[in-house]
Design a protein around this motif. Structure first.
Motif, PDB file in Angstrom:
ATOM      1  N   ALA A 212       0.826  -1.208   0.000  1.00 22.18           N
ATOM      2  CA  ALA A 212       0.000   0.000   0.000  1.00 22.18           C
ATOM      3  C   ALA A 212       0.861   1.260   0.000  1.00 22.18           C
ATOM      4  O   ALA A 212       0.557   2.233  -0.704  1.00 22.18           O
ATOM      5  N   VAL A 213       1.930   1.246   0.770  1.00 21.63           N
ATOM      6  CA  VAL A 213       2.831   2.402   0.799  1.00 21.63           C
ATOM      7  C   VAL A 213       3.530   2.555  -0.549  1.00 21.63           C
ATOM      8  O   VAL A 213       3.656   3.669  -1.083  1.00 21.63           O
ATOM      9  N   GLN A 214       3.983   1.446  -1.125  1.00 23.69           N
ATOM     10  CA  GLN A 214       4.677   1.503  -2.407  1.00 23.69           C
ATOM     11  C   GLN A 214       3.780   2.055  -3.514  1.00 23.69           C
ATOM     12  O   GLN A 214       4.261   2.711  -4.442  1.00 23.69           O
ATOM     13  N   GLN A 215       2.472   1.802  -3.424  1.00 24.47           N
ATOM     14  CA  GLN A 215       1.537   2.230  -4.460  1.00 24.47           C
ATOM     15  C   GLN A 215       0.833   3.544  -4.133  1.00 24.47           C
ATOM     16  O   GLN A 215       0.087   4.069  -4.968  1.00 24.47           O
ATOM     17  N   ALA A 216       1.072   4.083  -2.958  1.00 26.95           N
ATOM     18  CA  ALA A 216       0.354   5.273  -2.514  1.00 26.95           C
ATOM     19  C   ALA A 216       0.796   6.522  -3.266  1.00 26.95           C
ATOM     20  O   ALA A 216       1.971   6.667  -3.645  1.00 26.95           O
ATOM     21  N   SER A 217      -0.141   7.427  -3.479  1.00 32.01           N
ATOM     22  CA  SER A 217       0.161   8.736  -4.061  1.00 32.01           C
ATOM     23  C   SER A 217       0.401   9.708  -2.909  1.00 32.01           C
ATOM     24  O   SER A 217      -0.535  10.344  -2.396  1.00 32.01           O
ATOM     25  N   LEU A 218       1.631   9.797  -2.491  1.00 29.65           N
ATOM     26  CA  LEU A 218       1.987  10.673  -1.382  1.00 29.65           C
ATOM     27  C   LEU A 218       2.305  12.064  -1.913  1.00 29.65           C
ATOM     28  O   LEU A 218       2.969  12.201  -2.948  1.00 29.65           O
ATOM     29  N   PRO A 219       1.844  13.118  -1.242  1.00 33.06           N
ATOM     30  CA  PRO A 219       2.140  14.483  -1.689  1.00 33.06           C
ATOM     31  C   PRO A 219       3.648  14.726  -1.722  1.00 33.06           C
ATOM     32  O   PRO A 219       4.392  14.151  -0.916  1.00 33.06           O
ATOM     33  N   PRO A 220       4.112  15.551  -2.654  1.00 32.50           N
ATOM     34  CA  PRO A 220       5.551  15.844  -2.716  1.00 32.50           C
ATOM     35  C   PRO A 220       5.992  16.674  -1.515  1.00 32.50           C
ATOM     36  O   PRO A 220       5.172  17.293  -0.830  1.00 32.50           O
ATOM     37  N   GLY A 221       7.267  16.685  -1.285  1.00 26.05           N
ATOM     38  CA  GLY A 221       7.802  17.477  -0.183  1.00 26.05           C
ATOM     39  C   GLY A 221       8.200  16.628   1.005  1.00 26.05           C
ATOM     40  O   GLY A 221       8.013  15.417   1.040  1.00 26.05           O
ATOM     41  N   ARG A 222       8.748  17.291   1.989  1.00 23.92           N
ATOM     42  CA  ARG A 222       9.280  16.608   3.164  1.00 23.92           C
ATOM     43  C   ARG A 222       8.161  16.122   4.085  1.00 23.92           C
ATOM     44  O   ARG A 222       7.154  16.791   4.262  1.00 23.92           O
ATOM     45  N   PHE A 223       8.348  14.952   4.670  1.00 31.46           N
ATOM     46  CA  PHE A 223       7.424  14.430   5.669  1.00 31.46           C
ATOM     47  C   PHE A 223       8.186  13.516   6.625  1.00 31.46           C
ATOM     48  O   PHE A 223       9.263  13.005   6.299  1.00 31.46           O
ATOM     49  N   TYR A 224       7.606  13.342   7.814  1.00 29.12           N
ATOM     50  CA  TYR A 224       8.172  12.442   8.819  1.00 29.12           C
ATOM     51  C   TYR A 224       7.481  11.093   8.722  1.00 29.12           C
ATOM     52  O   TYR A 224       6.270  11.020   8.446  1.00 29.12           O
ATOM     53  N   THR A 225       8.224  10.009   8.945  1.00 29.85           N
ATOM     54  CA  THR A 225       7.651   8.663   8.887  1.00 29.85           C
ATOM     55  C   THR A 225       7.919   7.915  10.191  1.00 29.85           C
ATOM     56  O   THR A 225       9.041   7.931  10.709  1.00 29.85           O
ATOM     57  N   TRP A 226       6.878   7.272  10.687  1.00 33.99           N
ATOM     58  CA  TRP A 226       7.007   6.318  11.787  1.00 33.99           C
ATOM     59  C   TRP A 226       6.448   4.993  11.289  1.00 33.99           C
ATOM     60  O   TRP A 226       5.277   4.901  10.900  1.00 33.99           O
ATOM     61  N   GLU A 244      13.121   5.392  -3.383  1.00 33.34           N
ATOM     62  CA  GLU A 244      12.113   5.692  -4.404  1.00 33.34           C
ATOM     63  C   GLU A 244      11.402   7.026  -4.190  1.00 33.34           C
ATOM     64  O   GLU A 244      10.887   7.612  -5.144  1.00 33.34           O
ATOM     65  N   ARG A 245      11.369   7.507  -2.973  1.00 34.90           N
ATOM     66  CA  ARG A 245      10.634   8.748  -2.686  1.00 34.90           C
ATOM     67  C   ARG A 245      11.554   9.909  -2.331  1.00 34.90           C
ATOM     68  O   ARG A 245      11.089  11.029  -2.145  1.00 34.90           O
ATOM     69  N   GLY A 246      12.830   9.630  -2.203  1.00 38.94           N
ATOM     70  CA  GLY A 246      13.773  10.690  -1.874  1.00 38.94           C
ATOM     71  C   GLY A 246      13.697  11.167  -0.441  1.00 38.94           C
ATOM     72  O   GLY A 246      14.158  12.269  -0.119  1.00 38.94           O
ATOM     73  N   ALA A 247      13.123  10.358   0.450  1.00 43.36           N
ATOM     74  CA  ALA A 247      13.016  10.758   1.853  1.00 43.36           C
ATOM     75  C   ALA A 247      14.385  10.702   2.526  1.00 43.36           C
ATOM     76  O   ALA A 247      15.234   9.857   2.202  1.00 43.36           O
ATOM     77  N   ALA A 248      14.580  11.591   3.465  1.00 47.03           N
ATOM     78  CA  ALA A 248      15.835  11.606   4.214  1.00 47.03           C
ATOM     79  C   ALA A 248      15.777  10.564   5.334  1.00 47.03           C
ATOM     80  O   ALA A 248      14.759  10.440   6.016  1.00 47.03           O
ATOM     81  N   LYS A 249      16.860   9.829   5.499  1.00 45.99           N
ATOM     82  CA  LYS A 249      16.899   8.834   6.571  1.00 45.99           C
ATOM     83  C   LYS A 249      16.646   9.474   7.931  1.00 45.99           C
ATOM     84  O   LYS A 249      16.075   8.847   8.819  1.00 45.99           O
ATOM     85  N   ALA A 250      17.069  10.732   8.068  1.00 54.46           N
ATOM     86  CA  ALA A 250      16.911  11.420   9.350  1.00 54.46           C
ATOM     87  C   ALA A 250      15.460  11.687   9.697  1.00 54.46           C
ATOM     88  O   ALA A 250      15.136  11.988  10.843  1.00 54.46           O
ATOM     89  N   ASP A 251      14.553  11.558   8.709  1.00 59.07           N
ATOM     90  CA  ASP A 251      13.132  11.822   8.950  1.00 59.07           C
ATOM     91  C   ASP A 251      12.317  10.551   9.121  1.00 59.07           C
ATOM     92  O   ASP A 251      11.083  10.589   9.059  1.00 59.07           O
ATOM     93  N   ILE A 252      12.987   9.430   9.338  1.00 61.26           N
ATOM     94  CA  ILE A 252      12.288   8.149   9.444  1.00 61.26           C
ATOM     95  C   ILE A 252      12.622   7.469  10.766  1.00 61.26           C
ATOM     96  O   ILE A 252      13.790   7.251  11.088  1.00 61.26           O
TER      97      ILE A 252
END
Length: 266
Positions: A212-226, A244-252
């Motif tokens: 579901a996460v791999q197929q999700a349409s997530l808005p662009p830009g920075r976000f925090y993940t738990w 694949e999403r360009g998220a920073a490791k520091a935000d996960i």
């Protein structure tokens, strides 16, 4: 990078007793623990993690470790099994300091030491907790978050959502073992919850949430993940977001609560 676990500043071994047990769905139950010793618990909210100690079947009392530091584990393992309690890692679902009570929710799976204990437990039975800290810490300058959990991390995810500020929008993917375990949860306007009932016993836990996460349409830009749950879910979601999403490791923040096919020795 966000530390995987923020340890509490001070903590004590806390011996309590069961106040009540409530069935929440076919595979979930809640146990309320209470007692005056809860005054020694510093409630931090969010995904406050504790070690839960409970007697083995046939034991009539609970023998808790006496060390309130990391020496508790070797002390526990040196005890003979005839008196050694089981210990599992769980999350406080709700804390009521004024009433000296905490609720802990359990995902029940077949026959296991913890599931069997939850099914047979009665008011007055002993149990103990030891505070381990938290993993949920969104940066102050982030306005969106992604929360992903399988059934083992569902209580932690819901505890997080209970206190999520209205200014922090959230996309939430919650996988449970069957559709019958999907529950009603009234979220705030900025929170979208996607419930995923696995139903197929042959599917690896966490696989639906990952897809579901791999197929999700997530808005662009920075976000925090738990993300938390089965170890492959946690690591694969993190890998996907970074590569694949360009998220920073520091935000996960990610935590593998358990590993499919491996049992917890206690």
């Amino acid at each position: 990078m966000i530390p995987r676990l923020q340890a509490p500043i001070s903590r004590k071994m806390i011996t309590l007793e069961v106040k009540k047990r409530v069935s929440l769905s076919p595979n979930f139950a809640s146990v309320t623990l209470g007692g005056p010793a809860l005054k020694d618990l510093v409630v931090t909210g969010a995904d406050q993690t504790v070690r839960l100690f409970f007697p083995r079947e046939g034991q009539h009392r609970l023998r808790m470790p006496t060390f309130s530091n990391e020496a508790w584990m070797p002390q526990l393992l040196l005890l003979p099994k005839s008196v050694r309690p089981w210990v599992r890692t769980l999350t406080i679902r709700r804390a009521r300091p004024a009433d000296d009570e905490v609720d802990i929710e359990f995902a029940l799976h077949g026959s296991s030491p913890m599931s069997d204990w939850v099914r047979r437990v009665r008011p007055g039975d002993p149990a103990g907790i030891f505070d381990m800290g938290t993993t949920y810490r969104p940066p102050d300058d982030v306005g969106r978050q992604l929360i992903v959990a399988d059934e083992s991390a569902l209580p932690a995810a819901l505890a997080i959502l209970d206190d999520v500020p209205e200014s922090l929008a959230a996309e939430v993917f919650l996988e449970v073992s069957t559709a019958a375990d999907i529950r009603r949860y009234d979220s705030t306007d900025g929170v979208r919850i996607h419930w995923l009932g696995r139903d197929d016993p042959g599917r690896r836990p966490g696989s639906l949430a990952l897809e579901a996460v791999q197929q999700a349409s997530l808005p662009p830009g920075r976000f925090y993940t738990w993300v938390a749950g089965e170890s492959r879910l946690a690591t694969a979601v993190r890998r996907h977001l970074v590569s694949e999403r360009g998220a920073a490791k520091a935000d996960i923040s990610f935590a593998g609560y358990w590993r499919h096919g491996w049992s917890n020795p206690g």
